[in-house]
Write a protein that holds these residues in place. Sequence first.
Motif, short mmCIF file in Angstrom:
data_model
loop_
_atom_site.label_atom_id
_atom_site.label_comp_id
_atom_site.label_asym_id
_atom_site.label_seq_id
_atom_site.Cartn_x
_atom_site.Cartn_y
_atom_site.Cartn_z
N MET A 99 0.84 -1.18 0.00
CA MET A 99 0.00 0.00 0.00
C MET A 99 0.89 1.24 0.00
SD MET A 99 -3.19 -1.08 2.48
CE MET A 99 -2.42 -0.40 3.88
N ASP A 100 0.55 2.13 -0.88
CA ASP A 100 1.32 3.36 -1.00
C ASP A 100 1.03 4.30 0.16
OD1 ASP A 100 3.13 3.44 -3.00
OD2 ASP A 100 1.86 4.46 -4.45
N GLY A 101 2.09 4.88 0.70
CA GLY A 101 1.92 5.85 1.78
C GLY A 101 1.83 5.25 3.16
N TYR A 102 1.94 3.93 3.28
CA TYR A 102 1.86 3.27 4.59
C TYR A 102 3.06 2.36 4.81
CZ TYR A 102 -2.94 4.83 5.15
OH TYR A 102 -4.07 5.59 5.30
N MET A 103 3.40 2.15 6.05
CA MET A 103 4.49 1.26 6.44
C MET A 103 3.93 0.14 7.31
SD MET A 103 7.50 3.92 7.57
CE MET A 103 6.54 4.64 8.88
N THR A 104 4.67 -0.96 7.36
CA THR A 104 4.31 -2.05 8.25
C THR A 104 4.90 -1.78 9.64
OG1 THR A 104 6.28 -3.33 7.74
CG2 THR A 104 4.34 -3.71 6.35
N ILE A 105 4.54 -2.61 10.57
CA ILE A 105 5.08 -2.47 11.93
C ILE A 105 6.59 -2.69 11.93
CG2 ILE A 105 5.15 -3.63 14.16
CD1 ILE A 105 2.29 -3.36 14.36
N LYS A 106 7.03 -3.67 11.16
CA LYS A 106 8.47 -3.98 11.11
C LYS A 106 9.25 -2.81 10.52
CE LYS A 106 11.73 -7.42 9.54
NZ LYS A 106 11.93 -8.67 8.82
N GLU A 107 8.76 -2.22 9.45
CA GLU A 107 9.45 -1.08 8.84
C GLU A 107 9.49 0.11 9.79
OE1 GLU A 107 8.12 -2.01 4.22
OE2 GLU A 107 6.97 -0.59 5.43
N THR A 108 8.39 0.35 10.47
CA THR A 108 8.33 1.46 11.42
C THR A 108 9.28 1.24 12.59
OG1 THR A 108 6.01 1.75 10.84
CG2 THR A 108 6.76 2.86 12.81
N ALA A 109 9.34 0.01 13.08
CA ALA A 109 10.24 -0.31 14.19
C ALA A 109 11.69 -0.07 13.81
CB ALA A 109 10.03 -1.76 14.62
N GLU A 110 12.08 -0.46 12.61
CA GLU A 110 13.45 -0.23 12.16
C GLU A 110 13.74 1.26 11.99
OE1 GLU A 110 13.80 -2.54 8.61
OE2 GLU A 110 13.81 -4.45 9.70
N LEU A 111 12.76 2.00 11.46
CA LEU A 111 12.94 3.44 11.24
C LEU A 111 13.08 4.21 12.54
CD1 LEU A 111 12.95 5.77 9.13
CD2 LEU A 111 10.48 5.88 9.46
N TRP A 112 12.24 3.88 13.52
CA TRP A 112 12.23 4.59 14.80
C TRP A 112 13.16 3.99 15.84
CZ3 TRP A 112 6.22 5.30 15.44
CH2 TRP A 112 5.77 6.24 14.51
N GLY A 113 13.74 2.82 15.58
CA GLY A 113 14.65 2.21 16.54
C GLY A 113 13.94 1.61 17.74
N LEU A 114 12.73 1.11 17.55
CA LEU A 114 11.95 0.50 18.62
C LEU A 114 11.65 -0.95 18.26
CD1 LEU A 114 9.37 3.39 19.13
CD2 LEU A 114 11.36 2.89 20.54
#
Length: 65
Positions: free
Chosen positions: A1-16
């Motif tokens: 989906m365009d414009g959205y991230m998964t939980i895994k992608e968000t966790a890597e981006l934010w360091g959580l």
Amino acid sequence: MDGYMTIKETAELWGLSPRWIQTLCSDGKIDGAVKFGRAWAIPSDANRPKDSRVTTGEYRNWRKK
């Protein structure tokens, strides 16, 4: 989906951890996060929420006081 991230992608981006991201989503602390079945979709432009946990140690040994 365009414009959205998964939980895994968000966790890597934010360091959580992914589990912490799931908790933030279910508590409604990430604006625009939407649940599709068992998966969360987080907007790509979502800001990382402020960590409101107490880390000062102020409540350490509160039962002994």
